[in-house]
Motif scaffolding. Sequence first.
Motif, PDB file in Angstrom:
ATOM      1  N   ARG A  52     -27.182  21.791   0.738  1.00 19.53           N
ATOM      2  CA  ARG A  52     -26.935  21.469   1.914  1.00 19.53           C
ATOM      3  C   ARG A  52     -25.466  21.815   2.378  1.00 19.53           C
ATOM      4  O   ARG A  52     -25.049  22.228   3.460  1.00 19.53           O
ATOM      5  CB  ARG A  52     -26.960  19.968   2.152  1.00 19.53           C
ATOM      6  N   TYR A  53     -24.588  21.814   1.389  1.00 22.48           N
ATOM      7  CA  TYR A  53     -23.186  22.379   1.775  1.00 22.48           C
ATOM      8  C   TYR A  53     -22.859  23.499   0.836  1.00 22.48           C
ATOM      9  O   TYR A  53     -21.994  23.478   0.010  1.00 22.48           O
ATOM     10  CB  TYR A  53     -22.350  21.220   1.339  1.00 22.48           C
ATOM     11  N   ASN A  54     -23.645  24.401   1.021  1.00 25.84           N
ATOM     12  CA  ASN A  54     -23.300  25.709   0.292  1.00 25.84           C
ATOM     13  C   ASN A  54     -22.191  26.494   0.568  1.00 25.84           C
ATOM     14  O   ASN A  54     -21.875  27.383  -0.005  1.00 25.84           O
ATOM     15  CB  ASN A  54     -24.769  26.654   0.518  1.00 25.84           C
ATOM     16  N   GLU A  55     -21.349  26.218   1.521  1.00 25.90           N
ATOM     17  CA  GLU A  55     -20.370  26.943   2.128  1.00 25.90           C
ATOM     18  C   GLU A  55     -19.009  26.342   1.151  1.00 25.90           C
ATOM     19  O   GLU A  55     -18.041  27.052   0.933  1.00 25.90           O
ATOM     20  CB  GLU A  55     -20.110  26.673   3.295  1.00 25.90           C
ATOM     21  N   GLY A  56     -19.308  25.147   0.251  1.00 23.09           N
ATOM     22  CA  GLY A  56     -18.320  24.657  -0.427  1.00 23.09           C
ATOM     23  C   GLY A  56     -18.884  24.361  -1.790  1.00 23.09           C
ATOM     24  O   GLY A  56     -19.867  24.695  -2.245  1.00 23.09           O
ATOM     25  N   LYS A  57     -18.098  23.634  -2.509  1.00 23.70           N
ATOM     26  CA  LYS A  57     -18.376  23.121  -3.922  1.00 23.70           C
ATOM     27  C   LYS A  57     -18.818  21.788  -3.889  1.00 23.70           C
ATOM     28  O   LYS A  57     -18.082  20.932  -3.105  1.00 23.70           O
ATOM     29  CB  LYS A  57     -17.405  23.556  -4.799  1.00 23.70           C
ATOM     30  N   ILE A  58     -19.761  21.336  -4.694  1.00 24.11           N
ATOM     31  CA  ILE A  58     -20.071  20.043  -5.250  1.00 24.11           C
ATOM     32  C   ILE A  58     -19.263  19.519  -6.232  1.00 24.11           C
ATOM     33  O   ILE A  58     -19.679  20.234  -7.409  1.00 24.11           O
ATOM     34  CB  ILE A  58     -21.594  19.686  -5.079  1.00 24.11           C
ATOM     35  N   ILE A  59     -18.275  18.864  -6.367  1.00 23.21           N
ATOM     36  CA  ILE A  59     -17.514  18.484  -7.675  1.00 23.21           C
ATOM     37  C   ILE A  59     -17.622  17.256  -7.902  1.00 23.21           C
ATOM     38  O   ILE A  59     -17.436  16.362  -7.317  1.00 23.21           O
ATOM     39  CB  ILE A  59     -15.986  18.847  -7.330  1.00 23.21           C
ATOM     40  N   GLU A  60     -17.892  16.979  -9.307  1.00 16.91           N
ATOM     41  CA  GLU A  60     -18.110  15.598  -9.802  1.00 16.91           C
ATOM     42  C   GLU A  60     -17.005  15.257 -10.570  1.00 16.91           C
ATOM     43  O   GLU A  60     -16.459  16.168 -11.354  1.00 16.91           O
ATOM     44  CB  GLU A  60     -19.201  15.552 -10.812  1.00 16.91           C
ATOM     45  N   MET A  61     -16.166  14.240  -9.799  1.00 15.19           N
ATOM     46  CA  MET A  61     -15.023  13.971 -10.753  1.00 15.19           C
ATOM     47  C   MET A  61     -15.023  12.508 -11.247  1.00 15.19           C
ATOM     48  O   MET A  61     -15.686  11.506 -10.564  1.00 15.19           O
ATOM     49  CB  MET A  61     -13.888  13.917  -9.599  1.00 15.19           C
ATOM     50  N   SER A  62     -14.561  12.337 -12.497  1.00 19.40           N
ATOM     51  CA  SER A  62     -14.757  10.719 -12.886  1.00 19.40           C
ATOM     52  C   SER A  62     -13.192  10.361 -13.231  1.00 19.40           C
ATOM     53  O   SER A  62     -12.952   9.486 -13.693  1.00 19.40           O
ATOM     54  CB  SER A  62     -15.476  10.963 -14.426  1.00 19.40           C
ATOM     55  N   SER A  63     -12.162  11.264 -13.008  1.00 20.16           N
ATOM     56  CA  SER A  63     -10.838  10.815 -13.041  1.00 20.16           C
ATOM     57  C   SER A  63     -10.010  11.221 -11.836  1.00 20.16           C
ATOM     58  O   SER A  63     -10.756  11.867 -10.847  1.00 20.16           O
ATOM     59  CB  SER A  63     -10.115  11.726 -14.288  1.00 20.16           C
ATOM     60  N   GLU A  64      -8.897  10.871 -11.813  1.00 22.37           N
ATOM     61  CA  GLU A  64      -8.023  11.115 -10.603  1.00 22.37           C
ATOM     62  C   GLU A  64      -7.808  12.472 -10.445  1.00 22.37           C
ATOM     63  O   GLU A  64      -7.715  13.537 -11.323  1.00 22.37           O
ATOM     64  CB  GLU A  64      -6.757  10.258 -10.694  1.00 22.37           C
ATOM     65  N   PHE A  65      -7.546  12.847  -9.113  1.00 17.65           N
ATOM     66  CA  PHE A  65      -7.467  14.289  -8.735  1.00 17.65           C
ATOM     67  C   PHE A  65      -6.635  14.172  -7.399  1.00 17.65           C
ATOM     68  O   PHE A  65      -6.281  13.325  -6.800  1.00 17.65           O
ATOM     69  CB  PHE A  65      -8.557  15.228  -8.381  1.00 17.65           C
ATOM     70  N   GLU A  66      -6.043  15.510  -7.069  1.00 17.49           N
ATOM     71  CA  GLU A  66      -5.161  15.607  -5.907  1.00 17.49           C
ATOM     72  C   GLU A  66      -5.963  16.177  -4.888  1.00 17.49           C
ATOM     73  O   GLU A  66      -6.339  17.296  -4.903  1.00 17.49           O
ATOM     74  CB  GLU A  66      -4.001  16.500  -6.214  1.00 17.49           C
ATOM     75  N   PRO A  67      -6.166  15.378  -3.916  1.00 19.14           N
ATOM     76  CA  PRO A  67      -7.110  15.807  -2.686  1.00 19.14           C
ATOM     77  C   PRO A  67      -6.460  17.066  -1.932  1.00 19.14           C
ATOM     78  O   PRO A  67      -7.352  17.872  -1.287  1.00 19.14           O
ATOM     79  CB  PRO A  67      -7.235  14.504  -1.709  1.00 19.14           C
ATOM     80  N   ALA A  68      -5.247  17.027  -1.862  1.00 20.99           N
ATOM     81  CA  ALA A  68      -4.846  18.165  -1.210  1.00 20.99           C
ATOM     82  C   ALA A  68      -5.136  19.517  -1.759  1.00 20.99           C
ATOM     83  O   ALA A  68      -4.926  20.799  -1.130  1.00 20.99           O
ATOM     84  CB  ALA A  68      -3.181  18.075  -1.061  1.00 20.99           C
TER      85      ALA A  68
END
Length: 122
Positions: free
Chosen positions: A49-65
């Motif tokens: 469905r969202y083939n233009e971007g990546k589907i990323i699975e995160m289990s810890s904190e990350f920087e949205p920017a």
Amino acid sequence: MNRLQFYFKAQTAHGLHSPSIYALYCELLNPFLKGQFTYEQLVEELKKRYNEGKIIEMSSEFEPAQMTLNDVILIPKPYRNEPFWNSLKSHPAVIQTVDLFDLGLVFFKPICPKQNFYLRKM
């Protein structure tokens, strides 16, 4: 937030005013919540469905920017780290979040208004 609080806050498709989230809910999220899709199948369908971007699975904190505009972040069990989940929802780079209680989805689409959706199965 506990499950009972979530249940009273969450809605089904009948209260959704976002066409993209409504379609996502009806086609993928509600079947996932009803057990018709496994988590792995949901991830595969999201990739299609969202083939233009990546589907990323995160289990810890990350920087949205640091995420690109078409990325979708999946956060299993977002309430394990509720302060991070709440700060993520209010981050300026995050445009939409979908909260399924056991799974959180984060979108960075700049064409949409900033919204946080709480969804449960129909």
